[in-house]
Design a protein around this motif. Structure first.
Motif, PDB file in Angstrom:
ATOM      1  N   PRO A 123       6.022  28.985  12.266  1.00  0.00           N
ATOM      2  CA  PRO A 123       4.950  28.629  13.200  1.00  0.00           C
ATOM      3  C   PRO A 123       3.679  29.436  12.936  1.00  0.00           C
ATOM      4  N   GLY A 124       2.555  28.769  13.125  1.00  0.00           N
ATOM      5  CA  GLY A 124       1.273  29.432  12.925  1.00  0.00           C
ATOM      6  C   GLY A 124       0.802  29.485  11.491  1.00  0.00           C
ATOM      7  N   ARG A 125       1.419  28.684  10.612  1.00  0.00           N
ATOM      8  CA  ARG A 125       1.074  28.760   9.191  1.00  0.00           C
ATOM      9  C   ARG A 125       0.529  27.451   8.629  1.00  0.00           C
ATOM     10  N   VAL A 126       0.762  26.331   9.302  1.00  0.00           N
ATOM     11  CA  VAL A 126       0.349  25.044   8.728  1.00  0.00           C
ATOM     12  C   VAL A 126      -0.624  24.328   9.677  1.00  0.00           C
ATOM     13  N   PRO A 127      -1.468  23.448   9.142  1.00  0.00           N
ATOM     14  CA  PRO A 127      -2.474  22.770   9.972  1.00  0.00           C
ATOM     15  C   PRO A 127      -1.860  21.719  10.887  1.00  0.00           C
ATOM     16  N   ALA A 128      -2.664  21.289  11.858  1.00  0.00           N
ATOM     17  CA  ALA A 128      -2.295  20.167  12.717  1.00  0.00           C
ATOM     18  C   ALA A 128      -2.358  18.879  11.901  1.00  0.00           C
ATOM     19  N   GLU A 129      -1.853  17.790  12.469  1.00  0.00           N
ATOM     20  CA  GLU A 129      -1.892  16.512  11.776  1.00  0.00           C
ATOM     21  C   GLU A 129      -3.319  15.995  11.655  1.00  0.00           C
ATOM     22  N   GLY A 130      -3.567  15.276  10.570  1.00  0.00           N
ATOM     23  CA  GLY A 130      -4.885  14.691  10.354  1.00  0.00           C
ATOM     24  C   GLY A 130      -4.804  13.189  10.158  1.00  0.00           C
ATOM     25  N   THR A 131      -5.919  12.591   9.756  1.00  0.00           N
ATOM     26  CA  THR A 131      -5.922  11.149   9.475  1.00  0.00           C
ATOM     27  C   THR A 131      -4.922  10.825   8.372  1.00  0.00           C
ATOM     28  N   SER A 132      -4.867  11.691   7.370  1.00  0.00           N
ATOM     29  CA  SER A 132      -3.932  11.591   6.240  1.00  0.00           C
ATOM     30  C   SER A 132      -4.239  10.399   5.336  1.00  0.00           C
ATOM     31  N   CYS A 133      -4.067   9.183   5.828  1.00  0.00           N
ATOM     32  CA  CYS A 133      -4.333   8.014   4.986  1.00  0.00           C
ATOM     33  C   CYS A 133      -5.838   7.796   4.830  1.00  0.00           C
ATOM     34  N   LEU A 134      -6.212   7.248   3.690  1.00  0.00           N
ATOM     35  CA  LEU A 134      -7.610   6.856   3.488  1.00  0.00           C
ATOM     36  C   LEU A 134      -7.953   5.654   4.360  1.00  0.00           C
ATOM     37  N   TRP A 135      -9.205   5.575   4.752  1.00  0.00           N
ATOM     38  CA  TRP A 135      -9.698   4.403   5.470  1.00  0.00           C
ATOM     39  C   TRP A 135     -10.635   3.633   4.534  1.00  0.00           C
ATOM     40  N   ALA A 142       0.832  -1.209   0.000  1.00  0.00           N
ATOM     41  CA  ALA A 142       0.000   0.000   0.000  1.00  0.00           C
ATOM     42  C   ALA A 142       0.867   1.260   0.000  1.00  0.00           C
ATOM     43  N   ARG A 143       1.644   1.415  -1.073  1.00  0.00           N
ATOM     44  CA  ARG A 143       2.547   2.570  -1.144  1.00  0.00           C
ATOM     45  C   ARG A 143       1.779   3.884  -1.034  1.00  0.00           C
ATOM     46  N   SER A 144       0.509   3.869  -1.447  1.00  0.00           N
ATOM     47  CA  SER A 144      -0.291   5.088  -1.345  1.00  0.00           C
ATOM     48  C   SER A 144      -0.459   5.517   0.111  1.00  0.00           C
ATOM     49  N   THR A 145      -0.527   4.547   1.028  1.00  0.00           N
ATOM     50  CA  THR A 145      -0.660   4.880   2.446  1.00  0.00           C
ATOM     51  C   THR A 145       0.560   5.640   2.931  1.00  0.00           C
ATOM     52  N   ILE A 146       1.753   5.165   2.579  1.00  0.00           N
ATOM     53  CA  ILE A 146       2.985   5.841   2.979  1.00  0.00           C
ATOM     54  C   ILE A 146       3.023   7.249   2.389  1.00  0.00           C
ATOM     55  N   GLY A 147       2.698   7.353   1.110  1.00  0.00           N
ATOM     56  CA  GLY A 147       2.739   8.653   0.454  1.00  0.00           C
ATOM     57  C   GLY A 147       1.789   9.655   1.075  1.00  0.00           C
ATOM     58  N   GLN A 148       0.616   9.196   1.485  1.00  0.00           N
ATOM     59  CA  GLN A 148      -0.368  10.108   2.059  1.00  0.00           C
ATOM     60  C   GLN A 148       0.009  10.591   3.453  1.00  0.00           C
ATOM     61  N   MET A 149       0.922   9.874   4.116  1.00  0.00           N
ATOM     62  CA  MET A 149       1.368  10.302   5.440  1.00  0.00           C
ATOM     63  C   MET A 149       2.470  11.359   5.360  1.00  0.00           C
ATOM     64  N   LEU A 150       3.083  11.506   4.208  1.00  0.00           N
ATOM     65  CA  LEU A 150       4.235  12.412   4.086  1.00  0.00           C
ATOM     66  C   LEU A 150       3.895  13.895   4.282  1.00  0.00           C
ATOM     67  N   PRO A 151       2.747  14.394   3.809  1.00  0.00           N
ATOM     68  CA  PRO A 151       2.477  15.824   4.032  1.00  0.00           C
ATOM     69  C   PRO A 151       2.532  16.234   5.496  1.00  0.00           C
ATOM     70  N   ASP A 152       2.067  15.365   6.415  1.00  0.00           N
ATOM     71  CA  ASP A 152       2.149  15.716   7.831  1.00  0.00           C
ATOM     72  C   ASP A 152       3.603  15.857   8.282  1.00  0.00           C
ATOM     73  N   VAL A 153       4.483  15.009   7.732  1.00  0.00           N
ATOM     74  CA  VAL A 153       5.902  15.112   8.062  1.00  0.00           C
ATOM     75  C   VAL A 153       6.454  16.450   7.567  1.00  0.00           C
ATOM     76  N   VAL A 154       6.108  16.804   6.331  1.00  0.00           N
ATOM     77  CA  VAL A 154       6.587  18.061   5.744  1.00  0.00           C
ATOM     78  C   VAL A 154       6.006  19.259   6.498  1.00  0.00           C
ATOM     79  N   PHE A 155       4.712  19.193   6.839  1.00  0.00           N
ATOM     80  CA  PHE A 155       4.101  20.281   7.601  1.00  0.00           C
ATOM     81  C   PHE A 155       4.783  20.457   8.955  1.00  0.00           C
ATOM     82  N   GLY A 156       5.190  19.326   9.563  1.00  0.00           N
ATOM     83  CA  GLY A 156       5.898  19.416  10.831  1.00  0.00           C
ATOM     84  C   GLY A 156       7.215  20.164  10.708  1.00  0.00           C
ATOM     85  N   CYS A 157       7.896  19.963   9.584  1.00  0.00           N
ATOM     86  CA  CYS A 157       9.134  20.711   9.331  1.00  0.00           C
ATOM     87  C   CYS A 157       8.838  22.190   9.116  1.00  0.00           C
ATOM     88  N   PHE A 158       7.807  22.473   8.322  1.00  0.00           N
ATOM     89  CA  PHE A 158       7.448  23.868   8.054  1.00  0.00           C
ATOM     90  C   PHE A 158       7.049  24.597   9.346  1.00  0.00           C
TER      91      PHE A 158
END
Length: 261
Positions: free
Chosen positions: A37-49, A16-32
């Motif tokens: 600070p104060g510009r990016v959203p909190a973490e979400g579900t990210s992966c589809l269920w 399920a490579r799509s699952t890994i890929g969908q989790m990456l934006p939260d990692v990038v947002f954490g870096c940003f």
């Protein structure tokens, strides 16, 4: 780096490579967030269920009724939990991000299979608390109209590590998969739902943003009335006191919030 889960060399087994890929934006947002600070959203579900179900030879148990032949099928329906709260807005409920894939109406699944969705609604208290609340997950209860069990092909994440809040916001609720009879199912792998039982899928909520005790008490009261937040969580997480009619007790709320500082 080569050899990591994001750069697996052939013929490494990946799933399920799509699952890994969908989790990456939260990692990038954490870096940003560390840089801006104060510009990016909190973490979400990210992966589809996505809910993958099936009935057939070698897939699910044979029906117990003599002479009855269960309908064979394989079906996948797209669903999601909540997104993280944004710096100035609540998160989106039951909305896929970053995939943008729309949820599949349950009527489609019911029309082409014997599956029946007994319940599909927002999952109370699943959005992480904050000045801006995380998006709510959803809960689905699924059965078979025929006297036969069925198989679940699970590939769910956010069942161990909850979506984290930002700026003092709390985490969203963890996802969970279980049976109405009480058994807790694994988030990965093929598993059986016995004949007559019901599959319950509880999807994660997004993380909150900012201090929950700074949230507008009137907004919290309206969410309690709508069944999105429980009275207990309104008092515990948001320090909002409500009267017997569900209206904001302003004096009690002020005392609660002052006492929690």
């Amino acid at each position: 780096p080569e050899g990591s889960i994001l750069n697996a060399p052939y013929p490494a087994a990946v799933y399920a490579r799509s699952t890994i890929g969908q989790m990456l934006p939260d990692v990038v947002f954490g870096c940003f967030d560390r840089l801006l600070p104060g510009r990016v959203p909190a973490e979400g579900t990210s992966c589809l269920w996505n809910i993958r179900l099936g009935v057939g030879h070698g897939i699910s148990a044979r029906p117990s009724r003599q002479g009855f032949k269960a309908t064979s099928f394989q079906v996948t329906s797209f669903h999601s939990g909540g997104t993280g709260a944004r710096p100035t807005k609540d998160g989106l409920s039951a909305t896929p991000f970053p995939s943008g894939v729309k949820n599949v109406p349950v009527e489609i699944t019911e029309a082409i299979t014997p599956i029946v969705v007994w319940r599909k609604e927002y999952r109370i208290d699943s959005g992480g608390p904050g000045l801006w609340r995380g998006g709510l997950g959803q809960v689905m209860e699924i059965g078979n109209r025929e006297p036969a069990g069925f198989a679940l092909f699970a590939s769910f994440d956010r069942t161990i590590f909850a979506p984290r809040g930002r700026g003092g916001g709390g985490p969203g609720a963890l996802g969970r998969v279980r049976l109405l009879s009480g058994a807790l199912l694994n988030p990965k792998g093929r598993q059986s739902v016995p004949e007559g039982d019901v599959l319950i899928v509880e999807m994660p909520g997004g993380g909150g943003y900012g201090d929950p005790k700074a949230r507008d008490p009137a907004l919290v009261a309206s969410e309690v009335a709508a069944g999105l937040v429980s009275r207990q969580e309104a008092e515990r997480q948001y320090a909002v006191a409500l009267d017997a009619e569900g209206r904001v007790d302003h004096k009690g709320t002020e005392e609660r919030r002052r006492g929690s500082q």
